[in-house]
Design an enzyme around this catalytic site. Structure first.
Site, PDB file in Angstrom:
ATOM      1  N   ARG A  68      64.079  78.027  -6.770  1.00  0.00           N
ATOM      2  CA  ARG A  68      63.159  76.904  -6.717  1.00  0.00           C
ATOM      3  C   ARG A  68      63.765  75.826  -5.826  1.00  0.00           C
ATOM      4  NH1 ARG A  68      63.769  78.501 -12.112  1.00  0.00           N
ATOM      5  NH2 ARG A  68      61.877  79.331 -13.117  1.00  0.00           N
ATOM      6  N   LYS A 102      64.691  74.261 -13.328  1.00  0.00           N
ATOM      7  CA  LYS A 102      63.740  74.402 -14.434  1.00  0.00           C
ATOM      8  C   LYS A 102      64.349  75.127 -15.624  1.00  0.00           C
ATOM      9  CE  LYS A 102      58.963  75.840 -15.312  1.00  0.00           C
ATOM     10  NZ  LYS A 102      57.749  76.458 -14.710  1.00  0.00           N
ATOM     11  N   HIS A 171      57.631  76.807  -2.502  1.00  0.00           N
ATOM     12  CA  HIS A 171      57.451  77.796  -3.570  1.00  0.00           C
ATOM     13  C   HIS A 171      56.924  79.135  -3.059  1.00  0.00           C
ATOM     14  CE1 HIS A 171      57.971  78.018  -7.869  1.00  0.00           C
ATOM     15  NE2 HIS A 171      56.872  78.730  -7.990  1.00  0.00           N
ATOM     16  N   ARG A 174      59.495  81.822  -2.861  1.00  0.00           N
ATOM     17  CA  ARG A 174      59.813  82.428  -4.166  1.00  0.00           C
ATOM     18  C   ARG A 174      58.824  83.553  -4.458  1.00  0.00           C
ATOM     19  NH1 ARG A 174      62.610  81.205  -8.905  1.00  0.00           N
ATOM     20  NH2 ARG A 174      61.496  81.394 -10.881  1.00  0.00           N
ATOM     21  N   HIS A 197      63.493  83.457 -14.890  1.00  0.00           N
ATOM     22  CA  HIS A 197      62.415  83.354 -15.861  1.00  0.00           C
ATOM     23  C   HIS A 197      62.964  83.572 -17.269  1.00  0.00           C
ATOM     24  CE1 HIS A 197      59.084  84.409 -12.740  1.00  0.00           C
ATOM     25  NE2 HIS A 197      59.277  83.116 -12.848  1.00  0.00           N
ATOM     26  N   TYR A 207      53.822  87.760 -10.861  1.00  0.00           N
ATOM     27  CA  TYR A 207      54.093  88.404  -9.585  1.00  0.00           C
ATOM     28  C   TYR A 207      53.635  89.852  -9.456  1.00  0.00           C
ATOM     29  CZ  TYR A 207      57.009  84.328  -8.921  1.00  0.00           C
ATOM     30  OH  TYR A 207      57.453  83.042  -8.801  1.00  0.00           O
TER      31      TYR A 207
END
Length: 228
Positions: A68, A102, A171, A174, A197, A207
């Protein structure tokens, strides 16, 4: 609705607006949109067009690691292990540029020799003797040495996007990285760990949206091994 003098009643006009059936229909979720991605040629074009080694390094890092933008802007030199070709993403709450990871857990990302080589070029030729623990800093102007801000990155990327007519944001790299890994045969649990994640289901839901071409390629690969 009036069209050429004719009046048409709206769809489901016979059901009261207060009826629970209408509410249930409206609550149905639309299919999740497949994330936008860049082609390999577009990525190469953007990296080549970047004016500084710092910006080239940032673009290449976003593309190759799937990090990120907040994770990149919060990187310290101590997080980059050149000898091991790894980058450690650490959650920090004290970044002076407000950059945030995050995830609340650290993770280690394996990278290529090319990315490490670009890091070395950037440090030697642009970073130089500037005293800063941050990797991505202002290398010119009155704020030299201060960590790069989100606003600066988005402004640079917007200009690059407009000049080369390639719609992109930090983003999208990613999304592109994750999609390429899944298409190459990576297990979703591996992609989950690499992206940071919390749950593998997040990776799958976000994804793992394959196109018709992906499905055709997968079937043709499978069919080659059919002995019948």
């Amino acid at each position: 609705t009036n069209y050429k003098g004719k009046t048409y009643k709206p769809f489901l006009h016979h059901i009261s607006k207060s009826d629970s059936t209408v509410r249930n229909i409206l609550k149905l979720k639309e299919p999740k949109k497949r994330p936008d991605t860049l082609t390999a040629d577009q990525v190469k074009q953007l990296i080549s067009a970047a004016k500084s080694l710092r910006d080239k390094f940032l673009l290449m890092m976003l593309y190759e690691t799937g990090m990120r933008i907040g994770e990149c802007l919060g990187l310290r030199h101590e997080d980059i292990k050149s000898w091991d070709k790894t980058i450690v993403v650490k959650p920090r709450s004290d970044n002076t540029n407000g950059a945030r990871a995050k995830s609340y857990e650290s993770r280690t990302i394996d990278v290529s020799s090319d990315l490490m080589g670009l890091y070395t070029d950037y440090v030697v030729n642009e970073f130089g003797d500037i005293d800063s623990d941050y990797v991505f800093i202002n290398i010119w102007g009155k704020d030299i040495g201060k960590p790069l801000a989100y606003s600066t990155v988005y402004t640079k990327f917007r200009r690059l996007s407009e000049k080369h007519e390639i719609p992109f944001s930090p983003h999208i790299f990613r999304h592109t990285h994750a999609t390429e890994l899944l298409r190459s045969g990576w297990d979703a649990s591996y992609v989950q760990k690499r992206l940071g994640h919390k749950d593998v289901q997040t990776t799958i839901n976000t994804y793992a949206h394959l196109t018709d071409a992906d499905l055709k390629h997968a079937f043709n690969t499978f069919n080659k091994g059919d002995s019948l």
